[in-house]
Design a protein around this motif. Sequence first.
Motif, short mmCIF file in Angstrom:
data_model
loop_
_atom_site.label_atom_id
_atom_site.label_comp_id
_atom_site.label_asym_id
_atom_site.label_seq_id
_atom_site.Cartn_x
_atom_site.Cartn_y
_atom_site.Cartn_z
N ARG A 107 0.81 -1.09 -0.09
CA ARG A 107 -0.65 0.29 -0.05
C ARG A 107 0.85 1.37 -0.06
NH1 ARG A 107 -5.46 1.23 -1.07
NH2 ARG A 107 -5.48 3.57 -0.64
N ARG A 108 0.58 2.25 -1.23
CA ARG A 108 1.78 3.35 -1.30
C ARG A 108 0.90 4.35 -0.44
NH1 ARG A 108 3.26 4.52 -6.63
NH2 ARG A 108 1.23 4.54 -7.05
N ARG A 109 1.43 5.77 0.01
CA ARG A 109 0.90 7.10 0.30
C ARG A 109 0.79 7.48 -0.78
NH1 ARG A 109 3.78 8.48 5.81
NH2 ARG A 109 5.57 7.75 5.03
N GLN A 150 1.90 10.71 -2.71
CA GLN A 150 3.97 11.42 -2.54
C GLN A 150 3.80 12.68 -3.72
OE1 GLN A 150 7.07 10.29 -0.91
NE2 GLN A 150 7.08 12.19 -1.75
N PHE A 178 5.58 -4.18 -6.68
CA PHE A 178 6.49 -3.53 -6.10
C PHE A 178 8.10 -4.69 -6.71
CE2 PHE A 178 9.98 -4.59 -3.01
CZ PHE A 178 11.00 -2.64 -3.24
N GLU A 194 -2.08 7.48 -4.10
CA GLU A 194 -2.05 6.16 -3.24
C GLU A 194 -2.31 5.09 -3.59
OE1 GLU A 194 -4.32 6.15 0.63
OE2 GLU A 194 -4.22 7.44 0.41
N VAL A 241 7.61 0.52 -9.86
CA VAL A 241 6.15 0.30 -9.10
C VAL A 241 5.14 0.18 -10.06
CG1 VAL A 241 5.21 1.30 -7.41
CG2 VAL A 241 7.53 1.11 -6.82
#
Length: 180
Positions: free
Chosen positions: A45-47, A49, A131, A126, A176
């Motif tokens: 889970r990516r925030r 950026q 990855f 997000e 990613v």
Amino acid sequence: MELSNKKAEHRPRTGKKRLPRRPDRYYIPNRRDKMPRVSEIEVLRRREQPTISIRTRTKVEDLPGLIGESYCKMGAYLKELGELPSDIPYVAYHNMDMQNLDVEIGFPVPKALPARGDIRPGFIPEGNVVFCMYRGAYREMADWIVKNGLKPAGTAYEYYYNGPGYPKSELLTMIVMPVA
């Protein structure tokens, strides 16, 4: 001080023994492997950026020079603002037409910054991403996504840890890719 040919045993400062590396945690390629991975392929889970970037169209053969130019231009802009990138620079591929690539070349930054000329503020959204870190060529990620019941859902980002001065077999790239 006496020197010895024996390897010194490493002891962590805590006095506890260091746990051995798990051999299944790292991928060690052999000569028959086509795409050496440095890490496992995982869903994270990516925030969101913040970024600054230059978005343009180019032919694949012109991409290396364009990336270098763009990184230099944005680096000078960040220096002028007294800011530093918050992570490794990236290239986002909005299409895969090799004669008319729609690319976004950018830097993650700690906060939103003002635009200047073709340098624009933006953000990496997000969401769930697949990855993996690769050394050399990489193509197996798309197969992994399908095999695991996921679907690509947006722009793929490539983070380059070294540059064109390295042999292709030694390039380090983090991929990613958003998935649903």
